[in-house]
Design an enzyme around this catalytic site. Structure first.
Site, PDB file in Angstrom:
ATOM      1  N   HIS A  23       7.613  -2.362  -5.201  1.00 43.12           N
ATOM      2  CA  HIS A  23       7.911  -2.419  -6.633  1.00 43.12           C
ATOM      3  C   HIS A  23       8.245  -1.050  -7.205  1.00 43.12           C
ATOM      4  O   HIS A  23       8.782  -0.943  -8.309  1.00 43.12           O
ATOM      5  CB  HIS A  23       6.755  -3.061  -7.414  1.00 43.12           C
ATOM      6  CG  HIS A  23       5.611  -2.153  -7.703  1.00 43.12           C
ATOM      7  ND1 HIS A  23       4.462  -2.120  -6.948  1.00 43.12           N
ATOM      8  CD2 HIS A  23       5.432  -1.222  -8.672  1.00 43.12           C
ATOM      9  CE1 HIS A  23       3.629  -1.220  -7.442  1.00 43.12           C
ATOM     10  NE2 HIS A  23       4.193  -0.661  -8.492  1.00 43.12           N
ATOM     11  N   SER A  78       0.774   3.696  -8.000  1.00 41.37           N
ATOM     12  CA  SER A  78       1.392   2.680  -7.151  1.00 41.37           C
ATOM     13  C   SER A  78       1.907   3.299  -5.859  1.00 41.37           C
ATOM     14  O   SER A  78       2.436   4.413  -5.845  1.00 41.37           O
ATOM     15  CB  SER A  78       2.576   2.033  -7.878  1.00 41.37           C
ATOM     16  OG  SER A  78       2.155   1.338  -9.008  1.00 41.37           O
ATOM     17  N   ASP A 110       4.029  -6.399  -1.102  1.00 45.89           N
ATOM     18  CA  ASP A 110       4.520  -5.225  -1.821  1.00 45.89           C
ATOM     19  C   ASP A 110       4.568  -4.008  -0.901  1.00 45.89           C
ATOM     20  O   ASP A 110       3.805  -3.055  -1.049  1.00 45.89           O
ATOM     21  CB  ASP A 110       3.601  -4.972  -3.027  1.00 45.89           C
ATOM     22  CG  ASP A 110       4.208  -4.052  -4.056  1.00 45.89           C
ATOM     23  OD1 ASP A 110       5.378  -3.670  -3.890  1.00 45.89           O
ATOM     24  OD2 ASP A 110       3.506  -3.728  -5.026  1.00 45.89           O
TER      25      ASP A 110
END
Length: 288
Positions: free
Chosen positions: A88, A240, A146
């Site tokens: 992402h 992230s 992810d």
């Protein structure tokens, strides 16, 4: 991104002087009696020893596989030419380079290597991060599978201290309570900017059922974690892609956080993509 848009995060002397005086002779020098000048007993020595042992190394040496990916995400070195991050992250950065081997992004230390290509896991999907969180009552946006692999144009000079390749953990299930951690440059508040200094966060593994109330959670490809006492660390914008580390192995990739569409707070559960679930794909792409 504007604060009204869902923030998918879905997401670190001793100087020895030798004076040489030719022709100078020193006479009647009395031996130095350390016992008459220092009253050290065994307890004092032990305290000095403990203080020395408790001195922590810089964050990037505690997590030498951690890198800054694309200037807005974290990542993990898994070989001299491959970085593991979150798919992402490509929604917010073109991912042109990585910065490795440093505690600070702005002081000129570390090495910046350009990226040759990006490979996204074929099953990657992400929820509607573009929607207004308040209007649609969205608390967090989960992502499935992810994973992102970034191949570097040239190999990193792994030195065993500030740049180290993490081994890939292949355990299908992790014991609840296992102590883990990650390092990154993410913001210190919701909607904030990336920090210059690398920070380390202490977490522990939770059982899958401890995240069952999060509708987006699926233990097949996710790991549920929570901060340990007394700080109860979590994660925020820019963390992230950071690797979940245990004894030099990467177990997961930071993907999303409980309620992260609205806030960053200590104690919030952090969800990582489970590396073991993508182990075969990683090997197929990287040969690692």
């Amino acid at each position: 991104m504007p604060s009204s848009v869902v923030n998918v995060f879905v997401f670190s002397a001793l100087f020895v002087c030798n004076f040489v005086h030719a022709g100078v002779h020193v006479h009647n020098v009395q031996p130095f009696d350390y016992r008459s000048n220092f009253n050290l007993d065994r307890n004092d020595i032990q305290i000095v020893k403990n203080k020395k042992e408790n001195v922590q190394s810089p964050v990037n040496e505690q997590f030498p596989s951690a890198v800054l990916f694309g200037r807005t995400c974290g990542g993990t070195i898994i070989s001299p030419t491959w970085i593991l991050s979150a798919a992402h992250c490509t929604l917010f950065t073109p991912g042109r380079d990585v910065l490795a081997g440093t505690n600070n992004t702005e002081n000129g230390t570390g090495l910046r290597h350009r990226i040759k290509r990006l490979v996204v896991h074929p099953r990657f999907s992400v929820g509607p991060y573009w929607l207004n969180a308040n209007r649609f009552n969205i608390k967090q946006v989960g992502a499935r599978w992810d994973f992102l692999l970034a191949e570097l144009e040239s190999p990193l000079p792994l030195d065993g201290k500030t740049m180290v390749a993490a081994d890939l953990d292949d355990r299908a299930r992790l014991p609840p309570g296992e102590q883990v951690g990650y390092a990154g440059f993410g913001a210190d508040r919701h909607g904030g900017v990336m920090r210059e200094d690398m920070h380390a966060m202490d977490l522990e593994i939770l059982a899958d059922e401890d995240c069952s109330d999060l509708l987006e959670y699926d233990g097949a490809d996710m790991i549920c974690t929570k901060g340990r006492a007394p700080r109860y660390d979590s994660a925020c914008n820019g963390d992230s892609g950071s690797g979940l580390i245990r004894n030099g192995k990467v177990l997961g990739v930071a993907s999303w956080v409980e309620n992260d569409a609205l806030e960053c707070k200590n104690g919030a559960r952090v969800v990582f993509s489970r590396v073991a679930s993508a182990r075969d794909w990683i090997k197929q792409v990287t040969k690692v």
